[in-house]
Design an enzyme around this catalytic site. Structure first.
Site, PDB file in Angstrom:
ATOM      1  CE  LYS A  51      39.925 -38.124  75.716  1.00  0.00           C
ATOM      2  NZ  LYS A  51      40.862 -37.007  76.028  1.00  0.00           N
ATOM      3  CB  SER A  84      41.113 -31.942  72.870  1.00  0.00           C
ATOM      4  OG  SER A  84      42.476 -31.602  72.760  1.00  0.00           O
ATOM      5  CG  ASP A  85      44.267 -37.789  74.480  1.00  0.00           C
ATOM      6  OD1 ASP A  85      43.641 -37.931  75.540  1.00  0.00           O
ATOM      7  OD2 ASP A  85      45.364 -38.350  74.263  1.00  0.00           O
ATOM      8  CB  THR A  86      47.386 -33.119  75.708  1.00  0.00           C
ATOM      9  OG1 THR A  86      46.512 -32.108  75.202  1.00  0.00           O
ATOM     10  CG2 THR A  86      48.813 -32.574  75.732  1.00  0.00           C
ATOM     11  CB  ALA A 123      44.728 -35.355  68.447  1.00  0.00           C
TER      12      ALA A 123
END
Length: 226
Positions: A51, A84-86, A123
């Site tokens: 990203k 960010s990534d979930t 993250a």
């Protein structure tokens, strides 16, 4: 340093806005398909890095096309790019739960989380960008955004679900809430009714560990002043 949030998530924007943080938003689109046998940590680290790379390419494209008028205030100093990534992670520590593709996919995930404890991982990557002369075009004074520093964190929160019935799952899917959320539920919405206990950061489950993200931004700013 000014901040750009590279995310299409309204929940992440809302969380940062709650603490009156000033930031600009851009959206990036990447392939979020996990690799075969990819570990949760490898996957989530790869996502935030991808990203950040996609956002940097987008910023440079806008710069080249003179389409960066909304970023004019950012052109004179370094910026912090937040990505960010979930994901959800089942107790086996291996199975990654991402956004459901359809009703059947959501049911499959929920049945695995029913009456048990899973983890939610988020993250966050802070990438410091600065305008630098383009290496391949040093004599034309063309500048591009280049990465000069980056740091990552991963926050984990345990979430325990009540026992789920088929009726509960059907009603929840029909609400429209689950479709764009990792693990297929939103703890800040109707999905809260399924959560009997959490251990760790609540905002992490929403999509951004707020305290940890603010600490990361502060650390990046402090590093820049050294």
């Amino acid at each position: 340093m000014d901040i750009i949030l590279a995310s299409g998530s309204p929940r992440r924007r809302e969380l940062l806005s709650r603490v009156q943080l000033e930031f600009t938003v851009i959206s990036v689109d990447i392939d979020e398909t996990p690799y075969q046998d990819e570990s949760p940590e490898d996957y989530i680290v790869r996502m935030v890095a991808a990203k950040a790379e996609a956002a940097t390419v987008q910023l440079n494209r806008q710069l080249k096309n003179n389409d960066a008028h909304i970023y004019q205030s950012l052109l004179s100093k370094p910026i912090i790019l937040l990505t960010s990534d979930t994901i959800g992670v089942l107790p086996d520590g291996k199975t990654v739960l991402v956004k459901p593709n359809n009703r059947e996919d959501a049911y499959r995930m929920w049945q695995q989380m029913s009456d048990s404890t899973h983890e939610v991982w988020t993250a966050v990557q802070a990438t410091q960008l600065s305008l630098q002369p383009k290496r391949s075009d040093e004599f034309n004074n063309e500048q591009v955004w280049q990465i000069i520093n980056q740091q990552q964190i991963i926050e984990r929160t345990e979430v325990t679900f009540v026992a789920l019935t088929l009726e509960m799952m059907s009603d929840y899917w029909d609400s429209g809430e689950p479709a764009d959320k990792a693990g297929g539920y939103g703890i800040q919405g109707l999905g809260a009714a399924w959560v009997s206990r959490i251990n760790g950061s609540y905002t992490n489950v929403v999509g951004l560990p707020l305290a940890q993200t603010l600490a990361l931004i502060k650390e990046m700013n402090d590093t820049d002043t050294l």
